[in-house]
Design an enzyme around this catalytic site. Sequence first.
Site, short mmCIF file in Angstrom:
data_model
loop_
_atom_site.label_atom_id
_atom_site.label_comp_id
_atom_site.label_asym_id
_atom_site.label_seq_id
_atom_site.Cartn_x
_atom_site.Cartn_y
_atom_site.Cartn_z
N PRO A 1 18.72 1.39 -22.76
CA PRO A 1 18.44 2.77 -22.45
C PRO A 1 18.00 2.98 -21.00
O PRO A 1 17.55 2.06 -20.33
CB PRO A 1 17.29 3.11 -23.39
CG PRO A 1 16.53 1.84 -23.48
CD PRO A 1 17.58 0.76 -23.43
N PRO B 1 20.50 -4.18 -24.63
CA PRO B 1 20.64 -5.33 -23.75
C PRO B 1 19.68 -5.23 -22.56
O PRO B 1 19.49 -4.14 -21.99
CB PRO B 1 22.10 -5.26 -23.28
CG PRO B 1 22.49 -3.83 -23.45
CD PRO B 1 21.67 -3.29 -24.58
N ARG C 1 16.71 0.71 -17.73
CA ARG C 1 16.24 1.31 -16.48
C ARG C 1 15.04 2.18 -16.82
O ARG C 1 15.07 2.92 -17.80
CB ARG C 1 17.30 2.24 -15.85
CG ARG C 1 18.68 1.69 -15.76
CD ARG C 1 18.84 0.77 -14.56
NE ARG C 1 20.22 0.33 -14.46
CZ ARG C 1 20.74 -0.66 -15.18
NH1 ARG C 1 20.01 -1.32 -16.03
NH2 ARG C 1 22.00 -1.00 -15.03
N ARG D 1 25.52 3.39 -32.09
CA ARG D 1 24.59 2.71 -33.00
C ARG D 1 24.34 3.58 -34.22
O ARG D 1 24.41 4.81 -34.16
CB ARG D 1 23.29 2.41 -32.27
CG ARG D 1 23.46 1.42 -31.13
CD ARG D 1 22.14 1.24 -30.38
NE ARG D 1 22.31 0.35 -29.26
CZ ARG D 1 22.63 0.73 -28.03
NH1 ARG D 1 22.86 2.01 -27.77
NH2 ARG D 1 22.73 -0.15 -27.06
#
Length: 132
Positions: free
Chosen positions: A2, A36, A41, A72
Amino acid sequence: MPHFIMEYSANLDDDLDIPSLFEKLNETAIATGVFPIGGIRTRAVRCEHFRVGEGDPENTFVHLTAKVGAGREPEVLKAASDKVFETFTEQLQPIFDRRYMSIGFEMIELHPERNYRKNNIHEKIAKMKNDA
């Protein structure tokens, strides 16, 4: 992903430990196993001009938006959102206990066809894991 974007009222400058808060948010995002590492950020936007509630200049706010990639399952995003909000509010609790504060959080799923990315940080992290 995210991308965490935190907006906060400028009257929190002396209270917020943004580096520590971001460290905890990133740790939480990683711990969910949903995102991941190379896609995370985190940034803050200080809002000099704001009005909260009835306009008392001592009122404060912090709002966190998490923009995530599409695809997702809703239950997965809900569980990740719950964890992030839990960490977020835990970190802000000492300020909340002393000051009038509005805390908000929203996770937004980006449109799968109109979200563009180019990122080579994933390769760096994979290399670091292989070299270890």
